[in-house]
Structures are given as C-alpha cells and as structure tokens.
Design an enzyme around this catalytic site. Structure first.
Site, PDB file in Angstrom:
ATOM      1  N   GLU A 186     -17.039 -22.525 -53.968  1.00 53.86           N
ATOM      2  CA  GLU A 186     -18.169 -22.953 -53.128  1.00 53.86           C
ATOM      3  C   GLU A 186     -19.364 -22.004 -53.268  1.00 53.86           C
ATOM      4  O   GLU A 186     -20.266 -22.008 -52.444  1.00 53.86           O
ATOM      5  CB  GLU A 186     -17.701 -23.043 -51.676  1.00 53.86           C
ATOM      6  CG  GLU A 186     -16.651 -24.141 -51.506  1.00 53.86           C
ATOM      7  CD  GLU A 186     -16.170 -24.327 -50.078  1.00 53.86           C
ATOM      8  OE1 GLU A 186     -15.783 -23.315 -49.464  1.00 53.86           O
ATOM      9  OE2 GLU A 186     -16.188 -25.462 -49.596  1.00 53.86           O
ATOM     10  N   TYR A 245     -27.730 -17.957 -26.034  1.00 54.95           N
ATOM     11  CA  TYR A 245     -27.352 -17.267 -27.270  1.00 54.95           C
ATOM     12  C   TYR A 245     -27.233 -18.224 -28.447  1.00 54.95           C
ATOM     13  O   TYR A 245     -27.528 -17.867 -29.581  1.00 54.95           O
ATOM     14  CB  TYR A 245     -26.065 -16.444 -27.071  1.00 54.95           C
ATOM     15  CG  TYR A 245     -26.409 -15.138 -26.426  1.00 54.95           C
ATOM     16  CD1 TYR A 245     -26.879 -14.079 -27.200  1.00 54.95           C
ATOM     17  CD2 TYR A 245     -26.365 -14.979 -25.045  1.00 54.95           C
ATOM     18  CE1 TYR A 245     -27.251 -12.885 -26.624  1.00 54.95           C
ATOM     19  CE2 TYR A 245     -26.747 -13.794 -24.452  1.00 54.95           C
ATOM     20  CZ  TYR A 245     -27.188 -12.746 -25.248  1.00 54.95           C
ATOM     21  OH  TYR A 245     -27.574 -11.577 -24.680  1.00 54.95           O
TER      22      TYR A 245
END
Ligand SMILES: [Zn+2]
Length: 211
Positions: A74, A120
């Site tokens: 990948e 966050y």
C-alpha cells in the site's frame, strides 16, 4: 545513534503500541515517515506488533526501494499523500475496526463522513471525505487518493480504512487514533438524539487551532 535509527525505533515502538491496543491486527496497517533522502516504511507482510527496526523498508525520493525488506503493497497511498502535501512528515494507514465499519455504511455523507462530535476530532481531523471503493493496489485507488490529498490530510477509503497524514509521526498516529475513537462514538450514538457541535462552534475551533 543517527536520527534515522532513532526514527526506526520510534516507528517500531508506536506500531507495537497500535497493535497491542487492537487498532490493527494480523499484517494489516502501515506507517511511513519522511527522511532527508526519501521515506522509511513498514515492510510488506510485516505485523505492526513485531517490527524489526533494521528491516524497515527505505525508499529513495523517487519511491525506489533502497534497503530493508520490500515496502508495504500500500506504499502508493503514502506516496500520494507526500507528493500532494509537501508539509507531510508521516502517514498512517490502519484497518481499525470502527473506522472501517463507518466506511461500509450506506447513506453517509461522502464529502464529510463524520459529524463534529468533539472538539478534538475537529482539531485533529476536521473534514473526512470518503474515497470510492477500488480493489487494493488498484491504480485508480492511488489516483482517487491523490485527487483528495491536496485538500485533505485525512481520507477514509470505502470498505477499507483511513489514511492520515501528519507533520510528525506522533501527530499522524494521534490523529488516526482520534479518528478511530470518533468513529466508535458515531456508531454508539447512531440511534440516539445527539447534539453535535454547531457550525459556529466548529468555526471557533478552526480559527483558534488552524491545521
Ligand atoms: Zn489497507
């Protein structure tokens, strides 16, 4: 100790931490870091739970294999992020369960998969587009990631998992973890009436903490 060997140790430590907490499994998941003369990348077929720092793949600036084991299959996902985002210092790709689950849902907003559940999440990920499904290794997958990478440091591959770029290895890992936890929260809240952050609250965060 050279900075490269320190970085190899850091990749090994963080990969094991990710593996030990069940955020990836088997030989899935890969990490890369930009170096002065190319990239370090987790090898093909390796498990993140037991990397050998000396065998981590080294690639040159052209993406050519320089030393160590062969890089992850990948690798192209990582290279697309680096080439489209010059400020990228590290890339993390996981098959983390909750993020993958969200990537399989029908009817999600493909331009921005997860709502602003927490501050966050907005600060570390912000917007998360879905990359259409292609078989692993398909060149069209690389092309689709590349097209989104210039505007997004995080993307979610449909029926596959997240790819997240960061300025440093730590920031890429922490952002990937924040994404996984937010995917989990999203699934927990799916059938509940939920107060997401308002557009105004999101705008304040984007203004105070530009990514
Ligand atoms: Zn993958």
């Amino acid at each position: 100790m050279t900075s490269e060997s320190k970085m190899r140790d850091k990749i090994t430590y963080l990969a094991k931490s990710i593996y030990d907490r069940g955020l990836t499994f088997g030989s899935s998941g890969n990490i890369s870091v930009r170096t002065e003369d190319g990239w370090l990348m987790t090898p093909s077929g390796s498990t993140m739970g037991n990397l050998d720092p000396a065998k981590i793949s080294k690639l040159g600036n052209e993406g050519n294999h320089v030393s160590g084991d062969k890089p992850t299959k990948e690798a192209f996902l990582h290279v697309a992020m680096y080439e489209e985002r010059m400020q990228t210092g590290a890339v993390v790709h996981l098959h983390s369960t909750h993020s993958v689950a969200v990537s399989c849902l029908a009817g999600i907003d493909e331009s921005n998969v997860l709502p602003p559940i927490t501050a966050y999440y907005v600060m570390k990920i912000g917007k998360l587009p879905l990359v259409p499904y292609f078989p692993p290794g398909d060149l069209d997958l690389a092309k689709a990631v590349r097209e989104m990478a210039s505007e997004h440091h995080a993307v979610l591959l449909a029926n596959h998992g997240p790819v997240v770029a960061g300025k440093s290895l730590e920031s890429a890992v922490y952002a990937t973890e924040e994404l996984e936890e937010t995917a989990k929260l999203f699934l927990l809240l799916r059938n509940e009436k939920t107060r997401f952050l308002t557009p105004k609250q999101v705008a304040v965060l984007q203004d105070r903490f530009p990514s």
